[in-house]
Design an enzyme around this catalytic site. Structure first.
Site, PDB file in Angstrom:
ATOM      1  N   TYR A  59       4.275   5.366  11.389  1.00 47.03           N
ATOM      2  CA  TYR A  59       4.578   3.995  11.792  1.00 47.03           C
ATOM      3  C   TYR A  59       5.410   3.211  10.798  1.00 47.03           C
ATOM      4  CZ  TYR A  59       0.343   3.428   8.977  1.00 47.03           C
ATOM      5  OH  TYR A  59      -0.587   3.488   7.981  1.00 47.03           O
ATOM      6  N   HIS A 100      -3.550   4.266   4.747  1.00 42.10           N
ATOM      7  CA  HIS A 100      -4.653   3.301   4.839  1.00 42.10           C
ATOM      8  C   HIS A 100      -5.944   3.925   4.310  1.00 42.10           C
ATOM      9  CE1 HIS A 100      -7.477   0.369   6.362  1.00 42.10           C
ATOM     10  NE2 HIS A 100      -8.101   1.333   7.017  1.00 42.10           N
ATOM     11  N   ARG A 132       0.859  -1.180   0.000  1.00 41.12           N
ATOM     12  CA  ARG A 132       0.000   0.000   0.000  1.00 41.12           C
ATOM     13  C   ARG A 132       0.895   1.229   0.000  1.00 41.12           C
ATOM     14  NH1 ARG A 132      -2.176   0.672   5.532  1.00 41.12           N
ATOM     15  NH2 ARG A 132      -0.741   2.397   5.595  1.00 41.12           N
TER      16      ARG A 132
END
Lengths: 376, 476
Positions: A283, A274, A270
């Protein structure tokens, strides 16, 4: 510290190099795989390229619309185009798709107007369309629940007794790596397996379940889980549209001919957040994104087309123009999407008239009318 | 200031679910610049992330309405773009302009022309755009039924209210007060007001129970609510220039929360030690000439850090944290050192961590210190760089002071402050001499570390700096 202890834990064998089906290298070189021969015409490849480019463009448009306040939310598919286009182009007219909320590329291949996808994210409808029309079920927000729906649907096809005939269809359930930690997915695997349901579980492993990395989801490669349920699992290069096409094609064919389910793990990444409310820089490391950028699903097809002299500059320009025009059209239609009236909430609740609902509707209408009186 | 052609305003959108405001971090365009649709025009920082905003219009920037550093509410115009006569771009643009404010206040839907440039005021909501004061301007009025009630959560009105709508306009008699002179009549103790009025009051943040109604049966009217709101707003007189109010946000806000949290949960003790660091300064000079340090800055901080790491190795308990677990409190002793270095940056106090600093050799440590502080100063430190520390050094000496009582970083047990190094009269080898002297201060969490241990650690660090050769001697 905790991460260290997890990473450093013994017997995490799976995180090493996985066996991965690849037919087109990141450099755009065609390679053969003994189990997955694939014969594509230049026209086919150009078609896949077009799908990839347009899908990416539409997705970027939707992200921009969100940034401009025109959509409330968007789940970008950036980086996962090949997994979606490859698998979706393997589908036949009788097959049925059960997507998550990120399958914009699959929707495109199924002929769903992208505007339909935007409606829900703009908050002007509940995301409904006729699933039968395009054999494309509704976007499912709840993680993993569509795998159950898909399995049930597959068992229904099985009971129609059409498997093995030309009108046989399979179902394909899309889900992400995060969903594999859900009980729903487990249950669907169990049912699909023991009933030998005609279904393809297509997992786009994009490495991150929002902020949770794969190693916090599984100690073994996800495709290996299928073995425990008793059906084949295979990992495919999710950024390789050819491989995704070939592998899904085979899996669907197996399903249609009564050979039961397959788990396809499309190993991808990805590239974006998100959703638009997420900030991946909190993160994950930039270096990881950079590494995956080199595996871009579109660039390798372009390289293949150029190298094989299968397309010229005019073609690429035309595709870009078409993508731009499609995005512009989508944008313009999105901006004028009508807002729903308050009374529409009563529609489509029951198939037929329902006395209580009618009463509530009337009461609500009267309440709304009181505003007009008050203001006059 | 605006040309007769079509200028479009872009209002700050909600780029994440339910965020109500954002700070303008950096403009990418200036007035006069040509912009295309989706060109990145500005970076904003919300409570969730730094986000780049793409321009919804094509044209020429005429004005930036908000300056960098300012925090603005969602829905406030931030830039004006002259879209010229270009019909193609104007069409969606217009729709966008329409849509943005309308979204911002859901009930507005069908009422253009009602947007009044009032000061934006916002009702916080859990998710969504919040209700702006502007929204209430155009009350539900003639808005076709669908427009009006969309955003109005039907309040649980006293059952008496609905019929009131058709009560005769008895205003003339103006029965101000019912029975006992209590301004909020009605048996159930709730003030009487029609649903739209309640909505208005909610939008304006007016407490209905505090209003004396002038409507029929003492009910509260729209005018009452508006008057009450005006009265509320009045005391906000402009303040003189004798005081200034600086908004607390971003790093300042986080720092404030962290230090007060730490100060009020961990009982702090601070000890001080003056040290003759002349040998350390000489060592620093020698190190600078070594090839291993050719490409890296060597400062006394490096040796202080090394000394602290050595002291930690000898007294692991100082590198720990207090943890209130479900089964009672525990002390978590860490066998790794993520060394925090407090750095003053333009954005405020930032404490980047050198991860696993205990494993680094001296050149590696030097490099890590350089890189991290540079990153922090440039505002590029990643969240990972800023979290999971185990012990911290703060170099207050760079500000020209001798000592402080540093506050422990939350989740740690000790922090070392390192004061300025200056020439001082000092008794050296039995004689008065001018030496380089600094003051070390060690604050520690007294729940975890006793005075004895704290003193030992501080003494160790002091000894190591007084004679850096001992760093070799005591290295594991």
């Amino acid at each position: 510290m905790t991460i260290d202890s997890v990473r450093g834990a013994p017997d995490t064998p799976g995180l090493a190099e996985p066996e991965l089906v690849q037919l087109l290298t990141p450099e755009g070189e065609r390679v053969e795989h003994p189990d997955y021969p694939l014969d594509l015409s230049a026209e086919d490849v150009r078609g896949l390229y077009r799908d990839l480019v347009i899908t990416r463009k539409l997705d970027l448009e939707a992200v921009a619309l969100t940034r401009q306040g025109e959509l409330g939310l968007w789940a970008s598919l950036l980086g996962q185009e090949a997994a979606q286009i490859g698998s979706a182009r393997a589908l036949g007219e009788h097959d049925m798709v059960f997507p998550t909320y990120r399958e914009h590329g699959v929707a495109w291949c199924r002929g769903v107007d992208p505007l339909r996808l935007l409606g829900m994210f703009r908050g002007v409808n509940h995301g409904g369309w006729d699933p039968a029309e395009h054999r494309f079920h509704l976007y499912t927000i709840v993680i993993g629940s569509q795998t159950l729906h898909a399995t049930g649907y597959a068992m229904g096809i099985q009971r129609d007794g059409v498997l093995g005939t030309p009108s046989a269809g399979a179902t394909i359930a899309y889900f992400g790596d995060g969903a594999t930690s859900q009980g729903d997915v487990h249950e669907s695997f169990v049912f699909a397996s023991v009933f030998n349901a005609p279904i393809v579980f297509f997992c786009q492993n994009n490495q991150w379940a929002i902020s949770e990395p794969l190693e916090r989801q599984s100690r073994i490669p996800l495709f290996k889980r299928a073995q425990g349920y008793g059906f084949p699992g295979i990992r495919v290069d999710g950024n390789d549209v050819f491989a995704c096409l070939a592998v899904t094609r085979r899996a669907l064919e197996n399903a249609r001919t009564g050979q039961g389910p397959t788990l396809v793990e499309a190993f991808t990444y990805r590239m974006g957040a998100h959703t638009t409310t997420d900030d991946p820089t909190r993160y994950r490391l930039k270096a990881e994104e950079e590494a995956w950028k080199l595996k871009d699903p579109i660039e390798r097809v372009k390289a293949y087309l150029v190298r094989g002299d299968l397309a010229d500059a005019a073609f690429f320009e035309a595709v870009d123009d078409e993508a731009k025009a499609t995005a512009k059209d989508l944008r313009e239609r999105c901006l004028v999407l009508p807002d729903p009236g308050p009374l529409t909430i009563f529609e489509n609740v029951y198939a037929e008239d329902h006395p209580l609902m009618t009463e509530e509707q009337e009461r609500f209408a009267a309440y709304l009318a009181s505003f007009e009186e008050e203001a006059s | 200031m605006v040309t007769p052609v079509s200028p479009k305003q872009f209002r700050l959108p909600d780029v994440g679910e339910g965020l109500t405001e954002a700070e303008i971090v950096r403009w990418h365009v200036q007035p006069g610049d040509e912009v295309e649709i989706h060109q990145i025009i500005v970076e904003i920082e919300t409570a969730k992330a730094i986000v780049e905003l793409p321009c919804p219009y094509e044209g020429v920037v005429t004005e930036l309405l908000v300056s960098e550093g300012q925090t603005v509410d969602v829905g406030v115009p931030i830039i004006t773009v002259d879209t010229g006569g270009d019909g193609a771009a104007a069409q969606p643009g217009q729709a966008a302009e329409q849509a943005a404010p309308e979204q911002a206040d859901a009930p507005a839907m069908n009422e253009p022309g009602t947007v009044t440039p009032d000061q934006p005021k916002r009702q916080p909501v859990l998710v969504g755009y919040g209700v702006r004061e502007g929204a209430t301007k155009r009350r539900p009025r003639k808005g076709s039924a669908q427009g009006s009630a969309n955003g109005a959560p039907p309040p649980p009105p006293p059952p008496t209210t609905a019929p009131v709508a058709l009560a005769p306009p008895a205003q003339a008699t103006a029965p101000k007060v019912p029975a006992q002179g209590s301004p909020q009549p009605v048996d159930n103790g709730l003030p009487l007001a029609k649903p739209p009025v309640r909505k208005l009051a909610k939008d304006l943040g007016v407490d209905l129970t505090a209003i004396v109604g002038t409507g029929p049966q003492g009910s509260i009217t729209r005018d009452d609510v508006q008057a009450a709101q005006a009265a509320q707003a009045a005391p906000q007189a402009p303040q003189g220039a004798r005081e200034e109010r600086v908004p607390v946000k971003g790093v300042r806000k986080a720092t404030a929360a962290a230090v007060s949290g730490s100060a009020f949960t961990a009982p702090h003790v601070t000890e001080f030690l003056q040290v003759d660091v002349t040998p350390t300064m000489e060592t620093v000079k020698r190190l600078r000439d070594l090839p291993e340090f050719a490409d890296v800055k060597v400062s006394p901080l490096l040796l202080v850090a090394r000394a602290l790491l050595t002291a930690v190795a000898r007294h692991p308990m100082v590198n720990s944290s207090w943890s209130d677990g479900p089964d009672g409190a525990e002390i978590v002793v860490k066998h790794y050192v993520n060394l925090g270095i407090a750095a003053a940056t333009d954005r405020g106090l930032i404490v980047p961590k050198v991860k696993d600093a205990q494993a680094l050799g001296l050149p590696g440590l030097a490099r890590a210190l350089n890189e991290l502080t540079a990153k922090a100063r440039a505002g590029k430190a990643s969240p990972a760089d800023l979290t999971d520390g185990t012990i911290t050094i703060t170099n207050v000496g760079v500000f020209g002071v001798d000592a402080g009582t540093p506050i422990i970083t939350p989740g740690e047990a000790a922090i070392l402050a390192f004061g300025q190094i200056r020439d001082m009269p000092w008794v050296h080898e039995g004689e008065l001499a001018i030496r380089k002297v600094t003051t070390l201060s060690l604050s520690f969490d007294h729940r975890v570390i006793d005075g004895e241990l704290g003193s030992k650690v501080l003494r160790d660090i002091g000894d190591l700096l007084a004679d850096p050769l001992r760093l070799l001697a005591v290295s594991p």
